[in-house]
Design a protein around this motif. Structure first.
Motif, short mmCIF file in Angstrom:
data_model
loop_
_atom_site.label_atom_id
_atom_site.label_comp_id
_atom_site.label_asym_id
_atom_site.label_seq_id
_atom_site.Cartn_x
_atom_site.Cartn_y
_atom_site.Cartn_z
N PHE A 81 47.25 45.37 33.55
CA PHE A 81 47.56 44.02 33.09
C PHE A 81 46.34 43.12 33.26
O PHE A 81 45.74 43.07 34.34
CB PHE A 81 48.74 43.44 33.87
CG PHE A 81 49.12 42.06 33.45
CD1 PHE A 81 49.86 41.84 32.30
CD2 PHE A 81 48.73 40.96 34.21
CE1 PHE A 81 50.21 40.56 31.91
CE2 PHE A 81 49.08 39.68 33.83
CZ PHE A 81 49.83 39.48 32.67
N ALA A 82 45.96 42.40 32.20
CA ALA A 82 44.81 41.47 32.23
C ALA A 82 43.56 42.15 32.73
O ALA A 82 42.81 41.59 33.54
CB ALA A 82 45.14 40.23 33.07
N ARG A 83 43.31 43.36 32.24
CA ARG A 83 42.11 44.09 32.65
C ARG A 83 40.85 43.33 32.18
O ARG A 83 40.74 42.94 31.02
CB ARG A 83 42.14 45.50 32.04
CG ARG A 83 40.98 46.40 32.40
CD ARG A 83 40.99 46.79 33.85
NE ARG A 83 42.16 47.54 34.26
CZ ARG A 83 42.29 48.87 34.14
NH1 ARG A 83 41.31 49.58 33.60
NH2 ARG A 83 43.37 49.47 34.57
N GLY A 84 39.92 43.11 33.06
CA GLY A 84 38.72 42.36 32.75
C GLY A 84 38.75 40.92 33.26
O GLY A 84 37.71 40.29 33.40
N GLU A 85 39.92 40.38 33.50
CA GLU A 85 40.06 39.02 34.04
C GLU A 85 40.23 39.12 35.56
O GLU A 85 41.33 38.98 36.10
CB GLU A 85 41.26 38.32 33.40
CG GLU A 85 41.15 38.14 31.90
CD GLU A 85 40.06 37.16 31.50
OE1 GLU A 85 39.71 36.30 32.34
OE2 GLU A 85 39.57 37.25 30.37
N GLU A 86 39.14 39.36 36.26
CA GLU A 86 39.21 39.61 37.69
C GLU A 86 39.69 38.39 38.47
O GLU A 86 40.46 38.52 39.43
CB GLU A 86 37.84 40.06 38.21
CG GLU A 86 37.36 41.38 37.64
CD GLU A 86 38.30 42.52 37.98
OE1 GLU A 86 38.94 42.46 39.06
OE2 GLU A 86 38.43 43.46 37.18
N ARG A 87 39.24 37.22 38.07
CA ARG A 87 39.65 36.01 38.80
C ARG A 87 41.14 35.75 38.62
O ARG A 87 41.83 35.39 39.57
CB ARG A 87 38.84 34.82 38.31
CG ARG A 87 39.15 33.52 39.04
CD ARG A 87 38.18 32.43 38.66
NE ARG A 87 36.82 32.78 39.05
CZ ARG A 87 35.77 31.99 38.85
NH1 ARG A 87 35.94 30.80 38.28
NH2 ARG A 87 34.56 32.37 39.23
N PHE A 88 41.65 35.97 37.40
CA PHE A 88 43.07 35.76 37.15
C PHE A 88 43.91 36.79 37.90
O PHE A 88 44.94 36.46 38.48
CB PHE A 88 43.34 35.84 35.64
CG PHE A 88 44.78 35.71 35.27
CD1 PHE A 88 45.48 34.54 35.51
CD2 PHE A 88 45.45 36.79 34.68
CE1 PHE A 88 46.81 34.43 35.16
CE2 PHE A 88 46.78 36.68 34.34
CZ PHE A 88 47.47 35.50 34.58
N LYS A 89 43.47 38.05 37.90
CA LYS A 89 44.19 39.09 38.62
C LYS A 89 44.18 38.83 40.13
O LYS A 89 45.18 39.08 40.82
CB LYS A 89 43.58 40.47 38.30
CG LYS A 89 43.88 40.97 36.91
CD LYS A 89 43.21 42.31 36.65
CE LYS A 89 43.88 43.45 37.42
NZ LYS A 89 45.24 43.74 36.91
N ALA A 90 43.06 38.32 40.63
CA ALA A 90 43.00 38.01 42.06
C ALA A 90 43.96 36.89 42.43
O ALA A 90 44.62 36.94 43.48
CB ALA A 90 41.57 37.63 42.44
N SER A 91 44.07 35.89 41.55
CA SER A 91 45.01 34.80 41.83
C SER A 91 46.46 35.29 41.80
O SER A 91 47.29 34.83 42.59
CB SER A 91 44.82 33.68 40.81
OG SER A 91 45.11 34.13 39.49
N PRO B 55 38.27 39.52 47.22
CA PRO B 55 37.05 38.91 47.73
C PRO B 55 37.02 37.42 47.47
O PRO B 55 37.67 36.92 46.56
CB PRO B 55 35.94 39.64 46.97
CG PRO B 55 36.60 40.13 45.73
CD PRO B 55 38.01 40.44 46.11
N ALA B 56 36.26 36.73 48.29
CA ALA B 56 36.15 35.28 48.14
C ALA B 56 35.42 34.94 46.85
O ALA B 56 34.72 35.74 46.25
CB ALA B 56 35.42 34.67 49.34
N ASN B 57 35.61 33.69 46.39
CA ASN B 57 34.96 33.25 45.15
C ASN B 57 33.45 33.32 45.27
O ASN B 57 32.75 33.64 44.31
CB ASN B 57 35.40 31.83 44.82
CG ASN B 57 36.86 31.77 44.42
OD1 ASN B 57 37.40 32.74 43.88
ND2 ASN B 57 37.50 30.63 44.66
N SER B 58 32.92 33.01 46.46
CA SER B 58 31.47 33.04 46.63
C SER B 58 30.94 34.45 46.48
O SER B 58 29.88 34.67 45.90
CB SER B 58 31.10 32.47 48.00
OG SER B 58 31.71 33.22 49.04
#
Length: 214
Positions: free
Chosen positions: A107-117, A187-190
């Motif tokens: 699901f949402a492969r490639g959207e790492e920030r969205f998947k992390a949220s 992982p953290a955003n930084s």
């Protein structure tokens, strides 16, 4: 790869805690009372749960009576019924959201920030579900202990802590542990920003005519 393994471990741990909460909600052993049997040789044990009351005698005969009215229940069991149902619903929602955000799903492969949220949101929902289990279990246990040491309460009305309460406390710990692992597996955003900047710099360094000072 390491964070993906942590996500799987956290998801499995939280799911086990959710299953424990379902069992604690279903079984009638919230309050246990020792009752006098019909004869001297028989001993009866009364169980009171959020859905039914049961009597188990020494002969192994178990008879249960489902609560017909919510208003007939004590206030702690009324709150327990509502909060336990809420905990189960939050657990189902948390499993759906966290599974969609895990790296091992498509699901949402490639959207790492969205998947992390999504993963963090699912972990927070698991922790919230554990809190919903902790409140009624601790409330019921507190009332049982208070009535047990209250001299004004008849001995026949005194109760002991049931197995469902200990299972509920264990469910709270396991849900909190699994939710925390899910929240900490991303992982953290930084770190993600540094990783993307490093990859961009390496890519630009391979292009002829570009000069990157690293």
């Amino acid at each position: 790869m390491v964070s993906a393994c942590f996500q799987v471990v956290g998801f499995i741990t939280a799911t086990v805690g959710w299953f424990m909460a379902c069992v604690a909600m279903a079984i009638p052993q919230w309050k246990i009372r020792n009752l006098a049997g019909s004869t001297i040789l028989t001993v009866e044990e009364g169980w009171e749960g959020i859905w039914m009351s049961c009597i188990n005698d020494s002969g192994g005969l178990l008879s249960c009576d489902i609560h017909d009215s919510l208003l007939a229940l004590p206030s702690d069991l009324q709150a327990a019924r509502a909060l336990m149902c809420l905990a189960v619903a939050l657990g189902i929602l948390a499993m759906v959201v966290s599974s969609a955000g895990m790296k091992c799903t498509k699901f949402a492969r490639g959207e790492e920030r969205f998947k992390a949220s999504l993963t963090v949101t699912g972990g927070a929902l698991f922790i919230l579900a554990g809190t919903c289990v902790l409140i009624p279990v601790s409330w019921t246990a507190g009332n049982i202990v208070a009535d047990f040491y209250n001299p004004l309460v008849p001995i026949s009305m005194k109760a002991d802590l049931g197995d469902a309460l200990f299972l509920g406390w264990g469910s709270t710990c396991v849900l909190a542990l699994g939710g925390t692992i899910l929240c900490c597996s991303c992982p953290a955003n930084s770190e993600r920003t540094k990783g993307s900047m490093r990859n961009r710099a390496l890519y630009q360094s391979t292009v002829p005519g570009n000069r990157i000072n690293l």
